[in-house]
Design an enzyme around this catalytic site. Structure first.
Site, PDB file in Angstrom:
ATOM      1  N   ARG A  37       5.120   0.423  -6.013  1.00  0.00           N
ATOM      2  CA  ARG A  37       5.098  -0.450  -4.835  1.00  0.00           C
ATOM      3  C   ARG A  37       4.194  -1.663  -5.040  1.00  0.00           C
ATOM      4  O   ARG A  37       4.301  -2.630  -4.289  1.00  0.00           O
ATOM      5  CB  ARG A  37       4.615   0.347  -3.609  1.00  0.00           C
ATOM      6  CG  ARG A  37       5.574   1.439  -3.197  1.00  0.00           C
ATOM      7  CD  ARG A  37       4.918   2.406  -2.251  1.00  0.00           C
ATOM      8  NE  ARG A  37       4.647   1.842  -0.944  1.00  0.00           N
ATOM      9  CZ  ARG A  37       5.430   1.960   0.108  1.00  0.00           C
ATOM     10  NH1 ARG A  37       6.550   2.635   0.011  1.00  0.00           N
ATOM     11  NH2 ARG A  37       5.105   1.424   1.257  1.00  0.00           N
ATOM     12  N   GLU A  80       8.525 -13.780 -11.876  1.00  0.00           N
ATOM     13  CA  GLU A  80       7.925 -12.545 -11.351  1.00  0.00           C
ATOM     14  C   GLU A  80       7.243 -11.720 -12.439  1.00  0.00           C
ATOM     15  O   GLU A  80       6.154 -11.213 -12.231  1.00  0.00           O
ATOM     16  CB  GLU A  80       9.019 -11.649 -10.724  1.00  0.00           C
ATOM     17  CG  GLU A  80       9.427 -12.031  -9.330  1.00  0.00           C
ATOM     18  CD  GLU A  80      10.540 -11.124  -8.808  1.00  0.00           C
ATOM     19  OE1 GLU A  80      10.467 -10.738  -7.641  1.00  0.00           O
ATOM     20  OE2 GLU A  80      11.487 -10.803  -9.556  1.00  0.00           O
ATOM     21  N   ASN A 106      -1.571   1.632   5.971  1.00  0.00           N
ATOM     22  CA  ASN A 106      -0.682   0.573   5.465  1.00  0.00           C
ATOM     23  C   ASN A 106      -0.373  -0.343   6.641  1.00  0.00           C
ATOM     24  O   ASN A 106      -0.145   0.150   7.745  1.00  0.00           O
ATOM     25  CB  ASN A 106       0.659   1.141   4.995  1.00  0.00           C
ATOM     26  CG  ASN A 106       0.526   1.946   3.725  1.00  0.00           C
ATOM     27  OD1 ASN A 106      -0.567   2.096   3.198  1.00  0.00           O
ATOM     28  ND2 ASN A 106       1.637   2.459   3.249  1.00  0.00           N
ATOM     29  N   GLY A 107      -0.319  -1.636   6.399  1.00  0.00           N
ATOM     30  CA  GLY A 107       0.023  -2.557   7.489  1.00  0.00           C
ATOM     31  C   GLY A 107      -1.146  -3.473   7.799  1.00  0.00           C
ATOM     32  O   GLY A 107      -2.117  -3.558   7.030  1.00  0.00           O
ATOM     33  N   TRP A 155      -2.912  -2.655  -1.426  1.00  0.00           N
ATOM     34  CA  TRP A 155      -2.496  -4.007  -1.804  1.00  0.00           C
ATOM     35  C   TRP A 155      -3.228  -4.917  -0.829  1.00  0.00           C
ATOM     36  O   TRP A 155      -2.949  -4.908   0.373  1.00  0.00           O
ATOM     37  CB  TRP A 155      -0.980  -4.125  -1.674  1.00  0.00           C
ATOM     38  CG  TRP A 155      -0.405  -5.401  -2.191  1.00  0.00           C
ATOM     39  CD1 TRP A 155      -0.053  -5.681  -3.473  1.00  0.00           C
ATOM     40  CD2 TRP A 155      -0.074  -6.573  -1.435  1.00  0.00           C
ATOM     41  NE1 TRP A 155       0.466  -6.948  -3.565  1.00  0.00           N
ATOM     42  CE2 TRP A 155       0.464  -7.520  -2.340  1.00  0.00           C
ATOM     43  CE3 TRP A 155      -0.186  -6.923  -0.084  1.00  0.00           C
ATOM     44  CZ2 TRP A 155       0.888  -8.785  -1.931  1.00  0.00           C
ATOM     45  CZ3 TRP A 155       0.238  -8.190   0.316  1.00  0.00           C
ATOM     46  CH2 TRP A 155       0.766  -9.102  -0.603  1.00  0.00           C
ATOM     47  N   HIS A 199      18.219 -35.529  -9.677  1.00  0.00           N
ATOM     48  CA  HIS A 199      17.409 -36.011  -8.543  1.00  0.00           C
ATOM     49  C   HIS A 199      15.975 -35.484  -8.624  1.00  0.00           C
ATOM     50  O   HIS A 199      15.314 -35.351  -7.591  1.00  0.00           O
ATOM     51  CB  HIS A 199      18.054 -35.588  -7.225  1.00  0.00           C
ATOM     52  CG  HIS A 199      19.429 -36.148  -7.048  1.00  0.00           C
ATOM     53  ND1 HIS A 199      19.676 -37.485  -6.886  1.00  0.00           N
ATOM     54  CD2 HIS A 199      20.644 -35.550  -7.042  1.00  0.00           C
ATOM     55  CE1 HIS A 199      20.977 -37.694  -6.766  1.00  0.00           C
ATOM     56  NE2 HIS A 199      21.588 -36.523  -6.869  1.00  0.00           N
ATOM     57  N   CYS A 206       0.817  -1.216   0.000  1.00  0.00           N
ATOM     58  CA  CYS A 206       0.000   0.000   0.000  1.00  0.00           C
ATOM     59  C   CYS A 206       0.847   1.262   0.000  1.00  0.00           C
ATOM     60  O   CYS A 206       1.966   1.273   0.507  1.00  0.00           O
ATOM     61  CB  CYS A 206      -0.870   0.036   1.249  1.00  0.00           C
ATOM     62  SG  CYS A 206      -1.811  -1.450   1.521  1.00  0.00           S
ATOM     63  N   LYS A 233       6.599  -4.129  -4.174  1.00  0.00           N
ATOM     64  CA  LYS A 233       8.019  -3.796  -4.140  1.00  0.00           C
ATOM     65  C   LYS A 233       8.563  -3.917  -2.732  1.00  0.00           C
ATOM     66  O   LYS A 233       9.673  -4.375  -2.514  1.00  0.00           O
ATOM     67  CB  LYS A 233       8.199  -2.364  -4.661  1.00  0.00           C
ATOM     68  CG  LYS A 233       9.642  -1.888  -4.716  1.00  0.00           C
ATOM     69  CD  LYS A 233      10.375  -2.561  -5.841  1.00  0.00           C
ATOM     70  CE  LYS A 233      11.852  -2.247  -5.871  1.00  0.00           C
ATOM     71  NZ  LYS A 233      12.598  -3.323  -6.545  1.00  0.00           N
ATOM     72  N   LYS A 244      13.380 -13.937 -11.609  1.00  0.00           N
ATOM     73  CA  LYS A 244      13.073 -12.788 -12.484  1.00  0.00           C
ATOM     74  C   LYS A 244      12.018 -13.182 -13.511  1.00  0.00           C
ATOM     75  O   LYS A 244      11.060 -12.455 -13.740  1.00  0.00           O
ATOM     76  CB  LYS A 244      14.310 -12.289 -13.233  1.00  0.00           C
ATOM     77  CG  LYS A 244      15.312 -11.479 -12.479  1.00  0.00           C
ATOM     78  CD  LYS A 244      14.850 -10.131 -12.017  1.00  0.00           C
ATOM     79  CE  LYS A 244      14.155 -10.179 -10.718  1.00  0.00           C
ATOM     80  NZ  LYS A 244      14.712 -10.252  -9.475  1.00  0.00           N
ATOM     81  N   GLU A 303      18.135 -16.703  -9.118  1.00  0.00           N
ATOM     82  CA  GLU A 303      17.728 -15.331  -9.382  1.00  0.00           C
ATOM     83  C   GLU A 303      17.179 -15.194 -10.809  1.00  0.00           C
ATOM     84  O   GLU A 303      16.184 -14.505 -11.038  1.00  0.00           O
ATOM     85  CB  GLU A 303      18.914 -14.388  -9.121  1.00  0.00           C
ATOM     86  CG  GLU A 303      18.691 -12.931  -9.408  1.00  0.00           C
ATOM     87  CD  GLU A 303      17.518 -12.291  -8.651  1.00  0.00           C
ATOM     88  OE1 GLU A 303      16.977 -12.911  -7.726  1.00  0.00           O
ATOM     89  OE2 GLU A 303      17.129 -11.178  -9.041  1.00  0.00           O
TER      90      GLU A 303
HETATM   91  C1  G6P Z   1       9.521  -8.279  -2.599  1.00  0.00           C
HETATM   92  C2  G6P Z   1      10.083  -7.697  -3.889  1.00  0.00           C
HETATM   93  C3  G6P Z   1      11.374  -8.410  -4.254  1.00  0.00           C
HETATM   94  C4  G6P Z   1      12.358  -8.320  -3.098  1.00  0.00           C
HETATM   95  C5  G6P Z   1      11.758  -8.845  -1.788  1.00  0.00           C
HETATM   96  C6  G6P Z   1      12.632  -8.496  -0.598  1.00  0.00           C
HETATM   97  O1  G6P Z   1       9.094  -9.569  -2.827  1.00  0.00           O
HETATM   98  O2  G6P Z   1       9.143  -7.834  -4.953  1.00  0.00           O
HETATM   99  O3  G6P Z   1      11.945  -7.810  -5.407  1.00  0.00           O
HETATM  100  O4  G6P Z   1      13.502  -9.052  -3.405  1.00  0.00           O
HETATM  101  O5  G6P Z   1      10.484  -8.243  -1.548  1.00  0.00           O
HETATM  102  O6  G6P Z   1      12.647  -7.110  -0.467  1.00  0.00           O
HETATM  103  P1  G6P Z   1      13.791  -6.261   0.204  1.00  0.00           P
HETATM  104  O7  G6P Z   1      13.334  -4.845   0.042  1.00  0.00           O
HETATM  105  O8  G6P Z   1      13.843  -6.693   1.636  1.00  0.00           O
HETATM  106  O9  G6P Z   1      15.055  -6.541  -0.503  1.00  0.00           O
END
Ligand code: G6P
Length: 612
Positions: free
Chosen positions: A27, A492, A99-100, A73, A508, A2, A607, A489, A485
């Site tokens: 965000r 996501e 937010n929260g 959100w 395995h 949010c 985010k 990507k 990673e």
């Molecule tokens: C969310 C974001 C990711 C990020 C993760 C951890 O899932 O979409 O891109 O890696 O949070 O966030 P941070 O801000 O703690 O690195």
């Protein structure tokens, strides 16, 4: 997650609020709303994007010099018009954005229901709004006092802004666990969940601390109290952020811009820290804790998502050159699994946003057990940066694309510098090797730039595989986290199922998935376990899988085996993640674009994850 924006001053509030919501779109959110106070307090809110909200309010009177706005959100209750914020109290005398998560919302709601409150939404936020209203009425106190008393009854996390239909001259804001920034202009105030909506109006900001409430008023200076009623003096800081960092600068998406910024962001992470010419590494932020690191029997790295992958690279680095055992933990698991933590442990918390709720909780737990906590954060002044004993900022600049790119390579750069410094202090590396590594690390930004030069091959690969349903990524050693990673990507932003695996583990399990339709990305750079990874390529080909290989420049052997080959410059094995990650970021990007996905704001993702 949010986003909050609020304004109080002489200007028209609506354009500022909408502009602010747009800045916060990165965000991640699923509905948006605004409350404006002119003759009366009006709330407009709708499911969808900020543009949908703008359409929704086309015909209404949007005048008013005080207002609050929100992007939601969903946590409690599906994303729809009713659950969107702001929420009115029952009498419509106050409206609130939040937010929260209010964890004890259920008993609070039942109690309010027995007192005649009827709830329109399924949110925890509406419960808080009515709780404040109930306290104000029953205890006959000011709104500020009612907010303060209500927050003493609340368990959970919040950043809130409250507006009073009868008071066009003030707003009330409070925080615990979710960030809130108050920008102080010449004759006005800008409140937001991060500094991005504020920077174009003022550089002077106050970050609220946990359990603080602020009274923001036209006629007097900012007043801050704790929820236990203790007066606090506002601490005004100057923002260093640059407005151009928040714009796309000619790129089609923030993510692409951020991928291409990496030569610079890696250089910025090293600036003033790496001195190859004199053979030294200095990390000013943790200098007072170097001895703790030297004496530590173990390092524990806690993080989430992409930052956790950076942590895995850190594990290889610290163990390889500084000869210290490292455990890398998902913060969300660590915080609940009763971990063994010694006072001699050094915990490194890695977070781009510095606001991830699980990482914050893991830090709290480790602190209680007496460990030393160091932070690696990108956002200056963030909650994690403040909760740790010391730390180093990555200095990658604001990252707006939800999928983390330049923050990851900056985190890895910083972990590399830390590992090198520790190795030097512990004497686990020879001077010649140390200086050689520093010189090579200094060349990495140029090598990243070289890796970025052509996108032709990646685009060709993206074209070919954009419609598949599954992808497998394989790597070993330093390239195992790269495989994870790369897969993250892709999933996501393109919504293609992708799995990262240690190459040798393929047999395995995942090998069962391989057929002529299955693209397998194999990171097969020279050194380390190169020969073994080449055997894995052959195992995939023997089962008719499609191989996309990432190899070291000049490696011709793999050309004969793989369907596609992408070359990256030669470097030391431990620096390969900084290069090999880049084509994988681009591959995910182009596939997502070709599939018509919203690259910068992928569905359901946020985010900065400020809730559990
Ligand atoms: C969310 C974001 C990711 C990020 C993760 C951890 O899932 O979409 O891109 O890696 O949070 O966030 P941070 O801000 O703690 O690195």
């Amino acid at each position: 997650m949010c986003g909050i924006v609020a304004y109080l001053g002489p200007k028209e509030a609506y354009p500022i609020l909408i502009n602010g919501l747009r800045r916060l779109e990165y965000r991640g959110y699923d509905s948006a709303g605004v409350a404006l106070l002119n003759d009366s307090l009006e709330v407009y809110k709708t499911k969808g994007k900020v543009a949908d909200l703008e359409n929704f309010v086309k015909e209404v009177d949007l005048r008013g010099t005080i207002g609050i706005a929100h992007t939601r959100w969903a946590t409690h209750g599906e994303p729809n018009d009713v659950n969107a914020h702001p929420h009115f109290s029952q009498s419509k005398e106050i409206a609130l954005i939040h937010n929260g998560i209010i964890e004890n919302y259920a008993p609070l709601r039942s109690e309010l229901e027995t007192r005649g409150y009827v709830f329109e939404s399924s949110t925890d936020t509406e419960v808080l709004t009515n709780l404040i209203e109930d306290i104000r009425k029953n205890e006959n106190v000011s709104l500020f006092e009612a907010v303060r008393i209500a927050l003493n009854q609340v368990i959970g996390a919040y950043a809130i802004v409250v507006i009073d239909a009868k008071d066009p001259n003030s707003l009330i804001a409070a925080r615990k666990g979710s960030p809130l920034v108050i920008g102080i202009g010449n004759d006005d105030y800008y409140i937001a969940s991060d500094a991005t909506p504020i920077i174009e109006y003022t550089r002077n900001v106050v970050y609220l601390d946990d359990e603080e409430i602020a009274l923001i008023s036209r006629s007097s200076d900012l007043k801050i109290k704790t929820i236990r009623n203790k007066e606090k003096t506002p601490y005004v800081q100057e923002l260093e952020m640059n407005l151009s960092a928040l714009e796309k600068g000619g790129f089609e998406h923030f993510m692409l811009k951020e991928i291409f910024e990496q030569p610079q962001s890696i250089r910025d992470s090293m600036r003033g820290r790496l001195h190859a010419d004199i053979g030294s590494v200095s990390l000013g932020g943790i200098i007072d804790y170097e001895q703790k690191l030297v004496n530590a029997k173990r390092i524990i790295i806690v993080a989430c998502g992409t930052s956790w992958h950076a942590g895995l690279v850190g594990e290889y680095l610290f163990e390889d050159i500084a000869r210290i055992p490292v455990e890398v933990e998902y913060a969300s698991e660590f915080r609940y699994r009763n971990p063994v933590i010694y006072e001699s442990d050094v915990v490194i918390a890695i977070s781009q946003s510095g606001e991830t709720a699980d990482t914050l909780a893991a830090i709290d737990l480790a602190k209680q057990k007496g460990a030393t906590i160091l932070g690696i954060c990108n956002v200056v002044g963030s909650s994690i940066a403040r909760a740790t004993h010391a730390g180093s900022y990555t200095h990658a600049g604001p990252e707006i694309g939800v999928a983390s790119t330049k923050a990851f390579t900056a985190q890895v750069t910083l972990l590399t510098l830390m590992a090198l410094r520790l190795a030097q202090l512990k004497g686990t590396i020879t001077k010649t090797r140390f200086v050689h590594l520093l010189n090579e690390l200094e060349r990495i930004p140029d090598k990243v730039a070289k890796t970025l030069q052509s996108s032709k091959k990646v685009i060709e690969i993206a074209e070919k595989y954009k419609d598949v349903r599954n992808f497998l990524y394989l790597g070993r050693g330093y390239n195992f986290p790269v495989a994870l990673e790369g897969a993250l990507k892709l999933k996501e932003i393109s919504y293609i199922h992708a799995e990262g695996y240690p190459a040798a583990e393929m047999k395995h399990g995942p090998i069962a998935l391989i057929d002529e339709e299955m693209p397998v990305v194999v990171i097969a750079t020279n050194k380390g376990t190169y020969d073994k990874v080449v055997s894995n390529i052959q195992e995939v080909k023997a089962r008719k899988g499609q191989v996309i290989a990432i190899v070291t420049e000049g490696n011709v052997a793999v050309y004969g085996m793989a369907d596609y080959v992408i070359e990256i410059p030669e470097t030391e094995e431990m620096f390969v993640p900084l290069l090999a990650t880049v084509p994988l970021q681009k591959l995910a990007y182009y596939i997502a674009v070709m599939r018509g996905c919203n690259v910068d704001q992928p569905r359901n993702l946020a985010k900065s994850v400020t809730v559990e």
